[in-house]
Enzyme design. Structure first.
Site, PDB file in Angstrom:
ATOM      1  N   LYS A  22       0.872  -1.148   0.043  1.00  0.00           N
ATOM      2  CA  LYS A  22       0.020  -0.045  -0.121  1.00  0.00           C
ATOM      3  C   LYS A  22       0.710   1.207  -0.014  1.00  0.00           C
ATOM      4  CE  LYS A  22      -1.730   1.765   3.942  1.00  0.00           C
ATOM      5  NZ  LYS A  22      -1.496   3.088   4.187  1.00  0.00           N
ATOM      6  N   ASN A  23       1.725   1.284   0.802  1.00  0.00           N
ATOM      7  CA  ASN A  23       2.609   2.393   1.050  1.00  0.00           C
ATOM      8  C   ASN A  23       3.500   2.748  -0.234  1.00  0.00           C
ATOM      9  OD1 ASN A  23       1.224   3.037   3.283  1.00  0.00           O
ATOM     10  ND2 ASN A  23       3.165   2.631   4.682  1.00  0.00           N
ATOM     11  N   CYS A 118      -4.612   8.833   9.466  1.00  0.00           N
ATOM     12  CA  CYS A 118      -4.856   8.147  10.907  1.00  0.00           C
ATOM     13  C   CYS A 118      -4.574   9.208  12.151  1.00  0.00           C
ATOM     14  CB  CYS A 118      -3.682   7.125  11.189  1.00  0.00           C
ATOM     15  SG  CYS A 118      -4.281   5.529   9.945  1.00  0.00           S
ATOM     16  N   ARG A 123       1.669  14.754  13.259  1.00  0.00           N
ATOM     17  CA  ARG A 123       1.968  14.273  11.916  1.00  0.00           C
ATOM     18  C   ARG A 123       2.083  15.617  11.196  1.00  0.00           C
ATOM     19  NH1 ARG A 123      -0.443   8.651  10.033  1.00  0.00           N
ATOM     20  NH2 ARG A 123       1.404   8.598   8.851  1.00  0.00           N
ATOM     21  N   ASP A 309       4.708   0.493  12.080  1.00  0.00           N
ATOM     22  CA  ASP A 309       3.507  -0.097  11.609  1.00  0.00           C
ATOM     23  C   ASP A 309       3.301  -1.555  11.831  1.00  0.00           C
ATOM     24  OD1 ASP A 309       2.882   2.465  10.472  1.00  0.00           O
ATOM     25  OD2 ASP A 309       3.182   1.756   8.262  1.00  0.00           O
ATOM     26  N   ARG A 401      -8.714   0.130   4.530  1.00  0.00           N
ATOM     27  CA  ARG A 401      -7.487   0.918   3.997  1.00  0.00           C
ATOM     28  C   ARG A 401      -6.379   0.266   3.680  1.00  0.00           C
ATOM     29  NH1 ARG A 401      -6.127   5.996   7.548  1.00  0.00           N
ATOM     30  NH2 ARG A 401      -5.093   6.007   5.700  1.00  0.00           N
TER      31      ARG A 401
END
Ligand code: UD1
Length: 424
Positions: A22-23, A118, A123, A309, A401
């Site tokens: 995903k990233n 999130c 952030r 993560d 997600r």
């Protein structure tokens, strides 16, 4: 809202295929904005974040094919007609900020909403902005938007020293630098496999990049980039998540396409906790080496360290490991929201600031729990695999997600898990 029911107590056997990252995909997709020619990604994961990025690119005038069953994502930015990434889309996903560098490099101007994402800490995006300023961009923050302009003649190469390692800021700067005039040096750059994957894709598009995968990346700007086809790297976070499943529930599982080099620090920690990890040509196979799990200490770090993560999922494992484990979260200041939910399942966890002490209990008990973010939600499912009785995880839209077909993948290795649709 959908929920997921897990009934624990069944050992897992079989193979789980691991998707594309995903990233990585979320930074490879905006790279299409850098060229008039098509960019095609293969091995793209089927996730809601990918659909959100598709919508964002489409809102800028890019053509993005719906993700086909062959996991192919075909994109073309020959007719860009917008420079504005609207709050309505950006607030859904923090990675939207990754269109800023490419838009600025290609068009010379961009207006991008400050992101949401999130709820795992403040952030900010100051490092992204500083890097673009070092390439000559003029930035103005107003009404919740970044209004960015390149100097006449376009961005120029710059020296960027990141005060702390940021994956997203490195990606934004790297993409912008490919079309800047002259040389850009990124110092204290992120070294994650997703950065290496992005650099490979950009190079296939004609960019001149050296040093990806180290802390110093050098980019020689070129006049234009061309089309390319690129295969998205394996998702190391999905990989690590499912590696924990047979350790928590018992049994032996092979992770199809898994590579140890993507997760060395993680493998070393789970081995210290009592895992056996075998690599062969098909992937990684994991089981408990013999009997009980032991407590281990974990501190999250930028790559090649232990990934933040995977911290929530590792905590789920350590809840039933013998002894006291200390987990230190060094990347995000508010990333233990899964701890109180695990406590509802009988775990013994004491959180003090950025540190959580987990004292292993013999077994967890099923309970209704709530997903608070993407990785937290999957940690509750993992915990449910080992718990006595039924665990119901609500707010699973977080899960969609980042994990494709989580129910099917875990059922495929024998887990008792089902998704309950809201209107069932
Ligand atoms: C990416 C990943 C995310 C992962 C994180 C760290 C994507 C889409 N997301 O997020 O899953 O958890 O890397 O591995 O790839 N920071 C600043 N200023 C900035 C940028 C970051 O202070 O401008 C701070 C952050 O608050 C955080 C730290 O730097 O404390 C690392 O964040 P960063 O590496 O940028 O994470 P993301 O790229 O957002």
């Amino acid at each position: 809202m959908d929920s997921i029911n897990v009934t624990g107590g069944r050992a897992l056997e079989g193979t789980i295929p691991i998707a594309g990252a995903k990233n990585a995909c979320l930074t490879l997709m905006p790279a299409t904005l850098l060229s008039e020619e098509p960019l095609t990604l293969t091995n793209a994961p089927r996730l809601s974040d990918i659909r959100t990025m598709s919508r964002l690119l489409a809102s800028l005038g890019a053509e993005v094919s719906p993700l086909s069953d062959g996991l192919v994502l075909a994109m073309s930015s020959h007719a860009l007609n917008g420079d504005r990434a609207d709050y309505e889309i950006v607030r859904k996903m923090r990675a939207s900020i990754l269109v800023l560098g490419p838009l600025l490099a290609r068009l010379g101007h961009a207006v991008v909403s400050l992101p949401g994402g999130c709820a795992i800490g403040a952030r900010p995006v100051d490092l992204h902005l500083r890097a673009l300023e070092a390439m000559g961009a003029k930035l103005d923050l107003r009404d919740g938007y970044v209004h960015a302009k390149a100097p006449a003649g376009g961005l120029r190469g710059g020296d960027v020293e990141f005060p702390l390692v940021s994956v997203g800021a490195t990606e934004n700067a790297l993409m912008a630098a490919t079309l800047a005039r002259g040389t850009t040096r990124l110092r204290n750059a992120a070294q994650e496999p997703e950065i290496v994957d992005l650099a490979r894709c950009l190079r296939a598009m004609g960019a001149q990049i050296a040093g990806e995968g180290t802390s110093e990346i050098e980019v020689q700007g070129v006049d234009r980039l061309h089309g390319a086809t690129h295969r998205v790297v394996t998702d190391r976070i999905e990989l690590g998540t499912y590696m924990l499943a047979p350790l928590i529930a018992g049994g032996e599982v092979t992770l199809g396409g898994g590579r140890r080099d993507l997760l060395e620090a993680f493998c070393e920690r789970i081995e210290a906790a009592g895992a056996e990890v075998r690599q062969d040509a098909t992937g990684l196979t994991v089981r408990r080496a013999n009997g009980a799990l032991r407590a281990v200490d974990v501190a999250t770090e930028p790559f090649p360290g232990f990934p933040t993560d995977l911290q929530a999922q590792m905590m789920a494992l350590l809840c039933t490991a013998e002894g006291k484990s200390v987990l230190e979260e060094r990347i995000f200041e508010n990333r233990f929201m899964h701890a109180p939910e695990l406590v509802r399942m009988g775990a013994c966890i004491d959180v003090q600031g950025g540190q959580a002490t987990v004292t292993g209990v013999e077994r967890l008990r099923g309970a209704p729990v709530m997903a608070t973010d993407l990785r937290a939600s999957v940690s509750l499912i993992l915990a449910g695999l080992a718990a006595e009785g039924e665990t119901t995880v609500s707010r699973v839209y977080h899960l969609d997600r980042g994990y494709e077909h989580v129910v099917a993948k875990l059922r495929g290795v024998g887990a008792r898990i089902e998704r309950v649709r809201a209107n069932d």
